[in-house]
Design a protein around this motif. Sequence first.
Motif, PDB file in Angstrom:
ATOM      1  N   ALA A   1       0.819  -1.220   0.000  1.00 44.65           N
ATOM      2  CA  ALA A   1       0.000   0.000   0.000  1.00 44.65           C
ATOM      3  C   ALA A   1       0.846   1.261   0.000  1.00 44.65           C
ATOM      4  CB  ALA A   1      -0.940   0.003   1.207  1.00 44.65           C
ATOM      5  N   THR A   2       1.926   1.287   0.785  1.00 47.95           N
ATOM      6  CA  THR A   2       2.716   2.514   0.886  1.00 47.95           C
ATOM      7  C   THR A   2       3.689   2.676  -0.269  1.00 47.95           C
ATOM      8  OG1 THR A   2       4.293   1.380   2.359  1.00 47.95           O
ATOM      9  CG2 THR A   2       2.507   2.643   3.394  1.00 47.95           C
ATOM     10  N   ALA A   3       4.035   1.580  -0.946  1.00 45.78           N
ATOM     11  CA  ALA A   3       4.933   1.682  -2.096  1.00 45.78           C
ATOM     12  C   ALA A   3       4.181   1.945  -3.388  1.00 45.78           C
ATOM     13  CB  ALA A   3       5.759   0.407  -2.238  1.00 45.78           C
ATOM     14  N   LEU A   4       3.040   1.271  -3.562  1.00 50.62           N
ATOM     15  CA  LEU A   4       2.376   1.253  -4.875  1.00 50.62           C
ATOM     16  C   LEU A   4       0.931   1.735  -4.834  1.00 50.62           C
ATOM     17  CD1 LEU A   4       3.848  -2.168  -6.001  1.00 50.62           C
ATOM     18  CD2 LEU A   4       4.592   0.099  -6.745  1.00 50.62           C
ATOM     19  N   GLY A   5       0.253   1.601  -3.708  1.00 51.80           N
ATOM     20  CA  GLY A   5      -1.036   2.208  -3.466  1.00 51.80           C
ATOM     21  C   GLY A   5      -2.054   2.072  -4.581  1.00 51.80           C
ATOM     22  N   ASP A   6      -2.575   3.216  -5.025  1.00 54.57           N
ATOM     23  CA  ASP A   6      -3.649   3.235  -6.017  1.00 54.57           C
ATOM     24  C   ASP A   6      -3.224   2.625  -7.350  1.00 54.57           C
ATOM     25  OD1 ASP A   6      -5.336   4.422  -4.206  1.00 54.57           O
ATOM     26  OD2 ASP A   6      -5.016   6.453  -4.949  1.00 54.57           O
ATOM     27  N   ALA A   7      -1.950   2.744  -7.701  1.00 55.49           N
ATOM     28  CA  ALA A   7      -1.482   2.157  -8.967  1.00 55.49           C
ATOM     29  C   ALA A   7      -1.662   0.643  -8.951  1.00 55.49           C
ATOM     30  CB  ALA A   7      -0.018   2.526  -9.205  1.00 55.49           C
ATOM     31  N   LEU A   8      -1.371   0.001  -7.813  1.00 62.70           N
ATOM     32  CA  LEU A   8      -1.557  -1.444  -7.718  1.00 62.70           C
ATOM     33  C   LEU A   8      -3.037  -1.801  -7.705  1.00 62.70           C
ATOM     34  CD1 LEU A   8      -0.335  -4.234  -7.472  1.00 62.70           C
ATOM     35  CD2 LEU A   8      -0.145  -3.889  -4.994  1.00 62.70           C
ATOM     36  N   VAL A   9      -3.843  -1.002  -7.036  1.00 65.81           N
ATOM     37  CA  VAL A   9      -5.295  -1.230  -7.066  1.00 65.81           C
ATOM     38  C   VAL A   9      -5.795  -1.251  -8.508  1.00 65.81           C
ATOM     39  CG1 VAL A   9      -7.558  -0.234  -6.480  1.00 65.81           C
ATOM     40  CG2 VAL A   9      -5.721  -0.254  -4.775  1.00 65.81           C
ATOM     41  N   GLU A  10      -5.391  -0.280  -9.297  1.00 66.88           N
ATOM     42  CA  GLU A  10      -5.883  -0.199 -10.671  1.00 66.88           C
ATOM     43  C   GLU A  10      -5.373  -1.355 -11.528  1.00 66.88           C
ATOM     44  OE1 GLU A  10      -8.249   1.763 -11.731  1.00 66.88           O
ATOM     45  OE2 GLU A  10      -8.327   2.428  -9.636  1.00 66.88           O
ATOM     46  N   ARG A  11      -4.116  -1.766 -11.336  1.00 69.16           N
ATOM     47  CA  ARG A  11      -3.600  -2.893 -12.115  1.00 69.16           C
ATOM     48  C   ARG A  11      -4.351  -4.186 -11.764  1.00 69.16           C
ATOM     49  NH1 ARG A  11      -2.094  -2.574 -16.653  1.00 69.16           N
ATOM     50  NH2 ARG A  11      -1.459  -4.772 -16.410  1.00 69.16           N
ATOM     51  N   LEU A  12      -4.666  -4.377 -10.493  1.00 67.46           N
ATOM     52  CA  LEU A  12      -5.382  -5.598 -10.102  1.00 67.46           C
ATOM     53  C   LEU A  12      -6.826  -5.558 -10.589  1.00 67.46           C
ATOM     54  CD1 LEU A  12      -3.970  -6.264  -6.521  1.00 67.46           C
ATOM     55  CD2 LEU A  12      -3.222  -7.194  -8.724  1.00 67.46           C
ATOM     56  N   ARG A  13      -7.456  -4.418 -10.527  1.00 64.59           N
ATOM     57  CA  ARG A  13      -8.814  -4.315 -11.089  1.00 64.59           C
ATOM     58  C   ARG A  13      -8.802  -4.643 -12.576  1.00 64.59           C
ATOM     59  NH1 ARG A  13     -10.462   1.437  -8.211  1.00 64.59           N
ATOM     60  NH2 ARG A  13     -11.332   0.574  -6.248  1.00 64.59           N
ATOM     61  N   ALA A  14      -7.785  -4.167 -13.276  1.00 59.87           N
ATOM     62  CA  ALA A  14      -7.690  -4.440 -14.715  1.00 59.87           C
ATOM     63  C   ALA A  14      -7.494  -5.930 -14.995  1.00 59.87           C
ATOM     64  CB  ALA A  14      -6.536  -3.635 -15.321  1.00 59.87           C
ATOM     65  N   ASN A  15      -7.029  -6.663 -13.978  1.00 58.32           N
ATOM     66  CA  ASN A  15      -6.823  -8.105 -14.118  1.00 58.32           C
ATOM     67  C   ASN A  15      -7.922  -8.916 -13.444  1.00 58.32           C
ATOM     68  OD1 ASN A  15      -4.007  -9.056 -15.348  1.00 58.32           O
ATOM     69  ND2 ASN A  15      -3.730  -7.029 -14.422  1.00 58.32           N
ATOM     70  N   GLY A  16      -9.080  -8.304 -13.223  1.00 59.36           N
ATOM     71  CA  GLY A  16     -10.247  -9.053 -12.783  1.00 59.36           C
ATOM     72  C   GLY A  16     -10.520  -9.082 -11.295  1.00 59.36           C
ATOM     73  N   PHE A  17      -9.709  -8.438 -10.480  1.00 54.09           N
ATOM     74  CA  PHE A  17      -9.948  -8.410  -9.044  1.00 54.09           C
ATOM     75  C   PHE A  17     -11.086  -7.457  -8.699  1.00 54.09           C
ATOM     76  CE2 PHE A  17      -5.871 -10.298  -9.128  1.00 54.09           C
ATOM     77  CZ  PHE A  17      -5.571 -10.828  -7.880  1.00 54.09           C
ATOM     78  N   THR A  18     -11.810  -7.790  -7.642  1.00 49.32           N
ATOM     79  CA  THR A  18     -12.741  -6.851  -7.020  1.00 49.32           C
ATOM     80  C   THR A  18     -12.008  -6.156  -5.874  1.00 49.32           C
ATOM     81  OG1 THR A  18     -14.695  -8.178  -7.536  1.00 49.32           O
ATOM     82  CG2 THR A  18     -14.884  -6.619  -5.712  1.00 49.32           C
ATOM     83  N   LEU A  19     -11.912  -4.844  -5.943  1.00 53.60           N
ATOM     84  CA  LEU A  19     -11.329  -4.025  -4.879  1.00 53.60           C
ATOM     85  C   LEU A  19     -12.179  -2.774  -4.775  1.00 53.60           C
ATOM     86  CD1 LEU A  19      -7.549  -4.453  -5.739  1.00 53.60           C
ATOM     87  CD2 LEU A  19      -8.609  -5.151  -3.584  1.00 53.60           C
ATOM     88  N   THR A  20     -13.076  -2.741  -3.781  1.00 54.75           N
ATOM     89  CA  THR A  20     -14.021  -1.634  -3.647  1.00 54.75           C
ATOM     90  C   THR A  20     -14.051  -1.138  -2.208  1.00 54.75           C
ATOM     91  OG1 THR A  20     -15.897  -3.097  -3.137  1.00 54.75           O
ATOM     92  CG2 THR A  20     -15.487  -2.600  -5.460  1.00 54.75           C
ATOM     93  N   CYS A  21     -14.567   0.073  -2.045  1.00 56.57           N
ATOM     94  CA  CYS A  21     -14.761   0.622  -0.708  1.00 56.57           C
ATOM     95  C   CYS A  21     -15.917   1.605  -0.753  1.00 56.57           C
ATOM     96  CB  CYS A  21     -13.497   1.319  -0.201  1.00 56.57           C
ATOM     97  SG  CYS A  21     -13.620   1.890   1.516  1.00 56.57           S
ATOM     98  N   GLU A  22     -16.765   1.568   0.268  1.00 52.02           N
ATOM     99  CA  GLU A  22     -17.884   2.507   0.360  1.00 52.02           C
ATOM    100  C   GLU A  22     -18.074   2.927   1.806  1.00 52.02           C
ATOM    101  OE1 GLU A  22     -21.628   0.765  -0.569  1.00 52.02           O
ATOM    102  OE2 GLU A  22     -21.199  -1.112   0.481  1.00 52.02           O
ATOM    103  N   ARG A  23     -18.631   4.117   1.958  1.00 53.99           N
ATOM    104  CA  ARG A  23     -18.955   4.592   3.303  1.00 53.99           C
ATOM    105  C   ARG A  23     -20.286   3.976   3.718  1.00 53.99           C
ATOM    106  NH1 ARG A  23     -18.192  10.708   5.686  1.00 53.99           N
ATOM    107  NH2 ARG A  23     -18.948  10.252   7.818  1.00 53.99           N
ATOM    108  N   VAL A  24     -20.340   3.458   4.960  1.00 54.23           N
ATOM    109  CA  VAL A  24     -21.557   2.795   5.436  1.00 54.23           C
ATOM    110  C   VAL A  24     -22.087   3.417   6.719  1.00 54.23           C
ATOM    111  CG1 VAL A  24     -21.035   0.590   4.326  1.00 54.23           C
ATOM    112  CG2 VAL A  24     -20.186   1.042   6.654  1.00 54.23           C
ATOM    113  N   GLY A  25     -21.474   4.483   7.183  1.00 52.18           N
ATOM    114  CA  GLY A  25     -21.972   5.113   8.399  1.00 52.18           C
ATOM    115  C   GLY A  25     -21.135   6.294   8.820  1.00 52.18           C
TER     116      GLY A  25
END
Length: 393
Positions: free
Chosen positions: A369-393
């Motif tokens: 997370a601290t080295a690659l952060g959002d860039a890694l999130v986007e690469r994994l999403r592009a490869n079929g991973f589900t990575l989501t976050c929403e506010r619930v309260g």
Amino acid sequence: MQRTHDLTIFGATGFVGRLIAAHLATDPGELRIALAGRSRDRLEALRRELAVDWPLVVADTAQPTTLAAMARDTTAVLSTVGPYTDSGMALVGACAEAGTHYCDLTGEAIFVADSIAAFDELAHDTGAAIVHSCGFDSVPSDLSVHLARGLADADGAGHPVGSVLTVTKLAGGFSGGTLASMRGQFAAAAADPERARLVGNEYALCPGTPPRRGEVLLESSNHGYTGPFVMGPYNRQLVHRSDQLASDGTVRLQHRERLATGRGPQGLVRAAGMIAALGAATVGFSTRALSPALDRVLPAPGDGPSPEQRERGRFRMETEVTTSTGARYRSVAADDRDPGYDSTAVMIGEAGRLLATGRAERAGVLTPATALGDALVERLRANGFTLTCERVG
């Protein structure tokens, strides 16, 4: 300094190394990839199997000069060669010295703590990003909290102070390499009381933070009964390291993980069985006299399940995060591949790609997370991973 290679896969002929190489071979882009290992014959066979023309590098953890030469000649090293506590430190040192980025699959707290102590400052000075735990240990956990931290920051809702990850779906095999790493760490802890205390300290990877121990083993939740998640203790340590690096050096988060075992009496029995199994594993891995018996029933390093068995693998994790203002967020991390093999190959393969193309956000001994952060999130999403976050309260 001009480097011959962008990314070198060290341990390429091992079970997971072959999966990583195969993943990158499907879409190498402009990456100059090299395959590295001890045996040129096995490397040549893998190159033929992949139908690529990537160069080969012969290197051996028993020959430090070969590791230093490999590190000097590449922008990033991706290492699958473990157990890391036994054989990984020389390569980390070579990369830190050469200013070469590095990523691995370790889940060994002793190794990572030693890496931080020995090489964090040097890596800062040389510009090397040393990124541990880029597979199922511990990318889903780390990125789940990272997503919540980013959303809370955008909302002006403070910073995470508590997070609980629940594994709601898990199917897949255990690798021989993972089991060897677990055995090595337990053996080291059994031989050295100080290292035993480190393994049980949830802030072991956070220099300057007082130790803290304790784990909820069995509880009832909205997921039914939950028991301990075998990778939870190390994932917790890694996530706390991310929190320290994301703040002013103070750990403000308490993270824990659990495995959903179901509702009703059956769920309770499964949770209790999980506790018993983990206790038995701890005794087995810590007792030298039991090693021959374990060797006969457990997979050896480099072994892995068949493609048909891996096809049934998948995972889903839900993480509830509470912030300093009381806001609540829910992250989901999921993939329909075997978590310890095919999914891990994508995770570390994409981490290696990002490091090799200059996407590291900082230098030092870091986390995904601290080295690659959002860039890694986007690469994994592009490869079929589900990575989501929403506010619930």
